[in-house]
Design a protein around this motif. Structure first.
Motif: not given
Length: 110
Positions: A58-68, A80-85, A96-106
């Motif tokens: 099970e995995a989620t991505l929290l976009v902290l910065r930028g766009r993916i 984009r920033s603040g989105d939870f996928l 990465a559509l622009e410089d981006a940072a994500v928190l991957l939780t697995v």
């Protein structure tokens, strides 16, 4: 109890990613291979792609910065920033559509 600044870590990882030939950098902020739960901060410079790979559990991505964009087969989701996928259970890639940072939780399945 442990506390860390994800913003500060993102700034440092962006410097490393910009200097790297791969255009990315990552750091596990919690857990690891010996744990069920793992949280990893991943930074990608604009245009960098994490090639198609399997979902390890099970995995989620929290976009902290930028766009993916997360792509699985014919389906894609932009974040984009603040989105939870929620990661798809199928093979997928991330760009990465622009410089981006994500928190991957697995959470790995036993």
């Amino acid at each position: 109890m442990e506390k860390l600044s994800l913003d500060a870590q993102v700034r440092e990882l962006l410097k490393l990613a910009a200097a790297s030939s791969t255009g990315r950098s990552a750091h596990t902020v919690y857990g690891g291979h010996e744990h069920v739960l793992r949280q990893t901060l991943i930074v990608l410079t604009a245009g960098t792609v994490l090639a198609e790979h399997e979902n390890p559990g099970e995995a989620t991505l929290l976009v902290l910065r930028g766009r993916i964009v997360l792509v699985s087969g014919e389906t894609s989701w932009e974040g984009r920033s603040g989105d939870f996928l929620v990661g798809p259970k199928a093979r997928h890639s991330v760009e990465a559509l622009e410089d981006a940072a994500v928190l991957l939780t697995v959470a790995k399945h036993g």
